[in-house]
Scaffold this active site. Structure first.
Site, PDB file in Angstrom:
ATOM      1  N   TRP A   1       0.810  -1.227   0.000  1.00  0.00           N
ATOM      2  CA  TRP A   1       0.000   0.000   0.000  1.00  0.00           C
ATOM      3  C   TRP A   1       0.839   1.270   0.000  1.00  0.00           C
ATOM      4  O   TRP A   1       0.507   2.242  -0.685  1.00  0.00           O
ATOM      5  CB  TRP A   1      -0.989  -0.005   1.161  1.00  0.00           C
ATOM      6  CG  TRP A   1      -2.105  -0.993   0.920  1.00  0.00           C
ATOM      7  CD1 TRP A   1      -2.377  -2.125   1.629  1.00  0.00           C
ATOM      8  CD2 TRP A   1      -3.091  -0.942  -0.129  1.00  0.00           C
ATOM      9  NE1 TRP A   1      -3.451  -2.781   1.082  1.00  0.00           N
ATOM     10  CE2 TRP A   1      -3.912  -2.092   0.014  1.00  0.00           C
ATOM     11  CE3 TRP A   1      -3.346  -0.054  -1.172  1.00  0.00           C
ATOM     12  CZ2 TRP A   1      -4.981  -2.361  -0.856  1.00  0.00           C
ATOM     13  CZ3 TRP A   1      -4.413  -0.322  -2.041  1.00  0.00           C
ATOM     14  CH2 TRP A   1      -5.215  -1.459  -1.872  1.00  0.00           C
TER      15      TRP A   1
ATOM     16  N   ASP B   1      -1.211   6.431   6.677  1.00  0.00           N
ATOM     17  CA  ASP B   1      -2.317   5.567   6.281  1.00  0.00           C
ATOM     18  C   ASP B   1      -2.428   4.522   7.399  1.00  0.00           C
ATOM     19  O   ASP B   1      -1.544   3.683   7.557  1.00  0.00           O
ATOM     20  CB  ASP B   1      -1.977   4.904   4.936  1.00  0.00           C
ATOM     21  CG  ASP B   1      -3.021   3.887   4.493  1.00  0.00           C
ATOM     22  OD1 ASP B   1      -3.977   3.630   5.245  1.00  0.00           O
ATOM     23  OD2 ASP B   1      -2.861   3.335   3.377  1.00  0.00           O
TER      24      ASP B   1
ATOM     25  N   LYS C   1     -12.107  -1.933   6.883  1.00  0.00           N
ATOM     26  CA  LYS C   1     -11.180  -2.914   7.442  1.00  0.00           C
ATOM     27  C   LYS C   1     -11.571  -3.205   8.889  1.00  0.00           C
ATOM     28  O   LYS C   1     -11.938  -4.304   9.234  1.00  0.00           O
ATOM     29  CB  LYS C   1      -9.731  -2.397   7.390  1.00  0.00           C
ATOM     30  CG  LYS C   1      -9.243  -2.031   6.007  1.00  0.00           C
ATOM     31  CD  LYS C   1      -9.034  -3.228   5.103  1.00  0.00           C
ATOM     32  CE  LYS C   1      -8.921  -2.853   3.643  1.00  0.00           C
ATOM     33  NZ  LYS C   1      -7.665  -2.301   3.223  1.00  0.00           N
TER      34      LYS C   1
HETATM   35  C1  LIG Z   1      -7.211  -1.592   2.062  1.00  0.00           C
HETATM   36  C2  LIG Z   1      -6.155  -0.598   2.198  1.00  0.00           C
HETATM   37  C3  LIG Z   1      -6.085   0.510   1.349  1.00  0.00           C
HETATM   38  C4  LIG Z   1      -7.086   0.738   0.227  1.00  0.00           C
HETATM   39  O1  LIG Z   1      -8.325   1.027   0.773  1.00  0.00           O
HETATM   40  P1  LIG Z   1      -9.583   1.412  -0.162  1.00  0.00           P
HETATM   41  O2  LIG Z   1     -10.597   1.808   0.822  1.00  0.00           O
HETATM   42  O3  LIG Z   1      -9.923   0.172  -0.942  1.00  0.00           O
HETATM   43  O4  LIG Z   1      -9.161   2.517  -1.057  1.00  0.00           O
HETATM   44  C5  LIG Z   1      -5.074   1.422   1.560  1.00  0.00           C
HETATM   45  N1  LIG Z   1      -4.186   1.268   2.543  1.00  0.00           N
HETATM   46  C6  LIG Z   1      -4.207   0.212   3.380  1.00  0.00           C
HETATM   47  C7  LIG Z   1      -3.204   0.110   4.465  1.00  0.00           C
HETATM   48  C8  LIG Z   1      -5.195  -0.751   3.236  1.00  0.00           C
HETATM   49  O5  LIG Z   1      -5.235  -1.793   4.070  1.00  0.00           O
END
Ligand SMILES: *Cc1c(COP(=O)(O)O)cnc(C)c1O
Length: 360
Positions: free
Chosen positions: A101, A171, A195
């Site tokens: 990511w 993030d 998540k």
């Molecule tokens: C799943 C995830 C993303 C992408 O998330 P979306 O909501 O599908 O855009 C980005 N960063 C991390 C760490 C993730 O686990």
């Protein structure tokens, strides 16, 4: 048969949340309408929004200088939206590339600025994280971006970098609300909800107020952090249902005992499963132990045919969504807050039995 969801996202929701949501689906709070039908200009929406923000602020012990923003577009959207908002007249930003990511975040940011990869673990296959004291941090960077937990690779940053006057941004999508967070160390954090904190359609950004107000002129109005902060995230139609579900999740975490409690529960379950992996010659994790994620356990079996069989057999007894990320392969267990001790017990038992049957 019982069903347990170990998916990385969309992921397991607490069953209490799903039960409560059934009411909101047809008649929110005696209002005679579904949450999905109510106008976002009315009192019912305000109540849902205020409740979610207040619960989140309580959970995170958020100081006054931080704003909570609710957006759409996912965490992937933030890979662009964050640089647009936080470059603040500078033209370079630091990115720590520690997995799938963060690699994508850095690549996307290159559309808006010069990206300095302070560390790039790509050649190590994302199995370790070099200590931040060995990163090539730039004191002129607009910000330093990290991905606290790499969902696809099962690795996590355990010690936050000291970035001086350069705001640290993260993030936190896959470890958001799994443990207490020292929010004052950050200029901004962001997480999409599906998540560990709700359902798809909502992305939460928490940002220091002092960083607002200098978005690039090309920034879409609906993604301008400053404008969102001034308007309670209501520039256009907000994802009412997703905000409602997130609010229910925040309340559930508070009722369960808060973030400390989540961290303790998840740690016990994590150790149990890692013990099964480490004790065996059958299961193999390539992640360097100090960098192991507290959320996503990624591992392999002796060969691809056994991995396929493992997934099929698991599915057949109600252990769902254990397939590794498409880039990483193998098996992945995600231990989000809604994954119960009972689910982990069932999975652990299955892993022990599968190993006995299939060991050479
Ligand atoms: C799943 C995830 C993303 C992408 O998330 P979306 O909501 O599908 O855009 C980005 N960063 C991390 C760490 C993730 O686990």
């Amino acid at each position: 048969m019982q069903h347990f969801n170990f998916g990385a996202g969309p992921a397991a929701l607490p069953k209490e949340v799903v039960e409560a949501a059934k009411k909101g689906l047809t008649d929110w709070d005696g209002y005679g309408q579904s949450v999905m039908e109510i106008p976002f200009t009315g009192d019912a929406y305000s109540q849902i929004y205020d409740d979610a923000v207040t619960s989140l602020r309580t959970l995170l012990k958020l100081p006054d200088g931080y704003k909570v923003l609710f957006l759409q577009g996912g965490a992937y959207g933030q890979f662009s939206i964050l640089p647009m908002n936080l470059l603040r007249g500078k033209n370079t930003a630091d990115y720590a590339v520690t997995g799938h990511w963060s690699q994508r975040a850095a690549k996307e940011a290159e559309k808006y600025c010069t990206v300095n990869r302070v560390i790039d673990e790509t050649s190590n296959g994302y199995t370790q994280i070099t200590s931040w004291s060995d990163w090539s941090l730039n004191s002129e960077a607009a910000y330093c971006h990290i991905t606290t937990n790499e969902t696809a690779n099962g690795i996590q940053i355990k010690t936050l970098p000291e970035t001086g006057t350069v705001p640290l941004v993260a993030d936190v999508t896959s470890d958001f609300l799994t443990a207490p967070i020292d929010i004052q160390r950050f200029g901004a954090i962001y997480a999409s909800a599906q998540k560990n904190a709700g359902t798809a359609g909502l992305t939460v950004v928490i940002v220091k107020q002092s960083l607002l107000g200098a978005a690039l002129p090309i920034t879409p109005t609906v993604f301008d952090y400053g404008r969102l902060a001034e308007n309670n995230s209501k520039i256009n139609t907000p994802p009412v249902w997703s905000i409602y579900i997130a609010g229910l999740v925040y309340r559930w975490i508070i009722a369960e005992g808060g973030l400390n409690r989540m961290a303790i529960k998840n740690k016990t379950n994590l150790e149990r499963l890692y013990q099964t992996i480490d004790k065996s010659e059958f299961y193999r994790s390539d992640v360097s132990p100090p960098a192991r994620s507290s959320v996503n356990i990624c591992f392999n079996l002796p060969n691809l045919a056994l991995e396929k069989k493992f997934l099929l057999d698991a599915e057949a007894i109600g252990l769902h969504n254990l397939k590794g990320h498409s880039d990483a392969g193998g098996i992945r267990i995600s231990l989000y807050n809604a994954v119960t001790d009972q689910a982990v017990e069932a999975l652990d038992t299955f892993m022990q039995e599968f190993m006995v049957i299939h060991s050479p």
